[in-house]
Design a protein around this motif. Structure first.
Motif, mmCIF file in Angstrom:
data_model
loop_
_atom_site.group_PDB
_atom_site.id
_atom_site.type_symbol
_atom_site.label_atom_id
_atom_site.label_comp_id
_atom_site.label_asym_id
_atom_site.label_seq_id
_atom_site.Cartn_x
_atom_site.Cartn_y
_atom_site.Cartn_z
ATOM 1 N N TYR A 164 46.217 29.455 39.323
ATOM 2 C CA TYR A 164 46.763 30.423 40.280
ATOM 3 C C TYR A 164 48.236 30.657 39.974
ATOM 4 O O TYR A 164 49.033 29.731 39.909
ATOM 5 C CB TYR A 164 46.596 29.888 41.703
ATOM 6 N N ARG A 165 48.600 31.915 39.796
ATOM 7 C CA ARG A 165 49.919 32.252 39.269
ATOM 8 C C ARG A 165 51.010 32.022 40.311
ATOM 9 O O ARG A 165 50.906 32.480 41.446
ATOM 10 C CB ARG A 165 49.941 33.708 38.811
ATOM 11 N N GLN A 166 52.086 31.337 39.899
ATOM 12 C CA GLN A 166 53.263 31.105 40.735
ATOM 13 C C GLN A 166 54.516 31.528 39.969
ATOM 14 O O GLN A 166 54.539 31.545 38.742
ATOM 15 C CB GLN A 166 53.367 29.627 41.130
ATOM 16 N N GLY A 167 55.564 31.866 40.707
ATOM 17 C CA GLY A 167 56.815 32.254 40.086
ATOM 18 C C GLY A 167 56.834 33.667 39.554
ATOM 19 O O GLY A 167 57.789 34.064 38.872
ATOM 20 N N ASP A 168 55.797 34.454 39.849
ATOM 21 C CA ASP A 168 55.716 35.825 39.371
ATOM 22 C C ASP A 168 54.919 36.633 40.385
ATOM 23 O O ASP A 168 53.856 36.182 40.833
ATOM 24 C CB ASP A 168 55.049 35.864 37.995
ATOM 25 N N PHE A 169 55.412 37.799 40.765
ATOM 26 C CA PHE A 169 54.735 38.660 41.729
ATOM 27 C C PHE A 169 54.363 39.977 41.047
ATOM 28 O O PHE A 169 55.114 40.948 41.110
ATOM 29 C CB PHE A 169 55.620 38.962 42.941
ATOM 30 N N PRO A 170 53.231 40.038 40.358
ATOM 31 C CA PRO A 170 52.840 41.301 39.732
ATOM 32 C C PRO A 170 52.702 42.416 40.763
ATOM 33 O O PRO A 170 52.290 42.191 41.904
ATOM 34 C CB PRO A 170 51.486 40.969 39.081
ATOM 35 N N ARG A 171 53.048 43.627 40.350
ATOM 36 C CA ARG A 171 52.960 44.798 41.223
ATOM 37 C C ARG A 171 51.602 45.465 41.000
ATOM 38 O O ARG A 171 51.237 45.797 39.876
ATOM 39 C CB ARG A 171 54.101 45.770 40.919
ATOM 40 N N HIS A 172 50.863 45.682 42.094
ATOM 41 C CA HIS A 172 49.529 46.264 42.010
ATOM 42 C C HIS A 172 49.417 47.491 42.906
ATOM 43 O O HIS A 172 50.216 47.692 43.832
ATOM 44 C CB HIS A 172 48.464 45.245 42.419
ATOM 45 N N LEU A 173 48.405 48.292 42.654
ATOM 46 C CA LEU A 173 48.086 49.410 43.531
ATOM 47 C C LEU A 173 47.442 48.878 44.815
ATOM 48 O O LEU A 173 46.878 47.780 44.831
ATOM 49 C CB LEU A 173 47.127 50.367 42.818
ATOM 50 N N PRO A 174 47.506 49.638 45.907
ATOM 51 C CA PRO A 174 46.877 49.182 47.162
ATOM 52 C C PRO A 174 45.359 49.110 47.036
ATOM 53 O O PRO A 174 44.739 49.845 46.267
ATOM 54 C CB PRO A 174 47.298 50.254 48.177
ATOM 55 N N SER A 175 44.755 48.210 47.821
ATOM 56 C CA SER A 175 43.304 48.054 47.824
ATOM 57 C C SER A 175 42.821 47.797 49.242
ATOM 58 O O SER A 175 43.506 47.142 50.036
ATOM 59 C CB SER A 175 42.888 46.900 46.914
ATOM 60 N N ALA A 176 41.613 48.302 49.556
ATOM 61 C CA ALA A 176 41.095 48.204 50.924
ATOM 62 C C ALA A 176 40.589 46.806 51.260
ATOM 63 O O ALA A 176 40.730 46.352 52.397
ATOM 64 C CB ALA A 176 39.967 49.224 51.120
ATOM 65 N N SER A 177 39.997 46.107 50.302
ATOM 66 C CA SER A 177 39.401 44.803 50.588
ATOM 67 C C SER A 177 39.068 44.122 49.273
ATOM 68 O O SER A 177 39.154 44.726 48.201
ATOM 69 C CB SER A 177 38.127 44.950 51.426
ATOM 70 N N VAL A 178 38.657 42.857 49.369
ATOM 71 C CA VAL A 178 38.170 42.170 48.173
ATOM 72 C C VAL A 178 36.849 42.803 47.748
ATOM 73 O O VAL A 178 36.144 43.416 48.551
ATOM 74 C CB VAL A 178 38.001 40.661 48.422
#
Length: 541
Positions: A47-61
């Motif tokens: 599980y990635r720590q120390g980095d916050f990738p930027r993603h497009l919005p999503s409605a749900s899993v």
């Protein structure tokens, strides 16, 4: 039961014998890392720590909630401390599934692929083992095709780092990936000891291209933890440490077509680089984190409170000389949060909540010429709640709500450009299941999320061609409103006891809500997925 145990043990030892998470492009929905609920992701040492990738919005899993068990709460599931497993695994379950998903549409950022599809095999399970122990294992294998491909040469082009490698090719790409992870914990009296290991590898290559790419990425991670139980395990205190490291190597080859390479450095207008025959660059990463947590059960309420700190370092080196210069990106940060769960309606329903706030500060250094000038300050608030209704008179339901709030500041003093982006994404997902004939259930769901944004970004009119092509569209999308909607279905058949066979499908649509756009694309983006799975879960005795 024998089949379930055999399946799970195979998955667990796959995870341990194979020795981050930037699963760009591997997703059953629009957003990478949103295939499963957080409690099935955060336990992993990858599980990635120390980095916050930027993603497009999503409605749900992507996975329907009613195909999964009620969320688990504890020091292992919420704070990835494997030493808590002996207290927090009290059942046995194995899931195996094969899936195919695709996404396309003009509403994308410049470094995202125009279209992609993925075929994935997934397996996960957990169970108790003799002598006060428990184990968890997971294996994921997939094949991803991007056609048309992305101009990005790296797997995660929208991380916190300002150093990103791109070129002028949009040839189709094929990527194969294997991800293996497992955790085990054992109790000795009121003490618990645990270890978790993970390994991720992927290979990416262009398909019959006169300007070829070859990308090889590997990462591994390990976690050790200790837990002390009090009051017969009703109160637990734990500490854990995690190390993860990875290496990504990019190789470019010119066969019958000339291409240009861009080594992005923040918001600067870097020139395109020509090269003779071949070019190589290597990125190495290392993350170290420590965490402490306390949790337990008060009455009917399970609860956890936790905090951790992480240090992330990325080194980037061009492999074209004997003693190459190395660029450095480093972040320090931490996170904290809580989770709780309690029964409702005379134990006919369950309410689960988890919340997390995380922040980081990043700093870049370039060796040639020696200079600094790019800094980042980012904060993320992530809240989730689930209301799950147990099957009653052949009906069941799940309502999931979430809120993601992001604040990102980036300052490039050399390029004289600063950006501030604030985004908030509330979402709600509703699923209803109905048994129509004996042992056969139909599940339908709908989810919606609205992204509202504001911020301050530079005027692109005074910037160069590279800024207008690479940075301006993403920043305009990040500061514009959008909306995501998703519909899902599933059919589950339980031929024997708690075991089940199921098929599920999902469609998601992301649309821009901006009235005007100068650089950002218009239209929408679609994601479709379908998968077939088996659940082996012997009834409790």
């Amino acid at each position: 039961m024998a089949m379930s145990r055999l399946t799970f043990v195979a998955l667990f030892f796959f995870g341990l014998a194979a020795s981050n998470e930037s699963a760009s492009s591997q997703s059953l929905g629009i957003v990478p890392g949103r295939d499963l609920p957080d409690w099935l992701e955060t336990w992993s040492p990858l599980y990635r720590q120390g980095d916050f990738p930027r993603h497009l919005p999503s409605a749900s899993v992507a996975t329907p909630s009613l195909l999964l068990p009620v969320a688990k709460v504890g020091l292992f599931w919420d704070t990835r401390n494997p030493a808590a497993l002996p207290w927090e695994v009290d059942d046995q379950r194995s899931d195996i599934a094969v899936a195919h998903a695709s996404q396309d549409g003009p509403y994308r950022r410049p470094l995202d692929p125009a279209a992609s599809s993925v075929t994935q095999f997934y397996g996960m399970g957990w169970q108790r083992v003799p002598t006060q122990g428990a184990v968890v294992g997971r294996a994921t294998f997939d094949r991803n095709v991007q056609d048309p491909g992305s101009v990005s040469d790296v797997n995660e082009p929208y991380g916190s780092t300002p150093f990103v490698m791109t070129d002028t090719s949009t040839s189709a790409l094929r990527q194969t990936r294997a991800r293996l992870e497992g955790a085990g914990g054992w109790g000795v009296g009121q003490w618990g000891f645990g270890v978790a290991l993970g390994y991720d590898t992927r290979n990416t290559a262009t398909v019959a291209s006169p300007f070829a790419r070859r990308n090889r990425a590997v990462s591994s991670a390990g976690t050790v933890g200790i837990v002390r139980g009090f009051k017969d395990g009703k109160l637990k205190v734990g500490v854990r440490g995690t190390w993860s490291g990875g290496k990504e190597t990019v190789n470019l080859f010119e066969f019958a077509q000339e291409g240009f390479l861009y080594l992005l450095e923040g918001y600067r207008e870097v020139p395109g680089q020509d090269f003779i025959v071949t070019f190589q660059r290597q990125m190495t990463e290392e993350t170290r984190s420590v965490g402490a947590s306390v949790g337990g059960k008060t009455g009917t309420v399970k609860w956890v409170v936790f905090g951790d700190a992480a240090h992330f370092r990325q080194r980037l080196t061009s492999l074209q000389q004997d003693n190459p210069a190395t660029d450095l990106w480093a972040t320090t940060g931490g996170s904290g949060g809580l989770a709780f769960q309690f029964p409702l309606l005379r134990k006919r329903a369950t309410l689960t909540f988890n919340g997390r706030v995380a922040s980081l500060t990043g700093h870049a250094e370039q060796v040639l010429p020696p200079r600094t000038g790019f800094d980042a300050h980012e904060r993320v608030l992530d809240l989730h709640t689930e209301f799950r209704l147990a099957p009653t008179n052949d009906w069941t339901a799940a309502v999931n709500g979430s809120l993601l709030a992001e604040h990102r500041e980036r300052n490039d003093s050399i390029a004289k450009a600063s950006t501030i982006v604030d985004g908030i994404t509330p979402a709600i997902a509703v699923e209803i299941g109905r048994v129509i004939v004996q042992r056969l259930m139909i599940i339908g769901g709908y989810a919606i999320a609205g992204y509202t944004a504001s911020g301050t970004i530079p005027s692109a009119s005074s910037r160069g061609a590279l800024y207008k092509r690479v940075f301006a569209p993403e920043l305009e999308m990040a500061t514009s409103d959008s909306r995501s909607q998703a519909a899902s279905f599933a059919v589950r058949w339980q031929p024997h006891n708690a075991n089940a066979v199921w098929i599920a499908g999902r469609y998601e649509r992301l649309d821009s809500q901006a009235q005007t756009a100068t650089f950002a694309p218009i239209g929408g983006r679609n994601a479709k997925s379908i998968w077939l799975g088996v659940t082996l879960a012997p009834p409790r005795r």
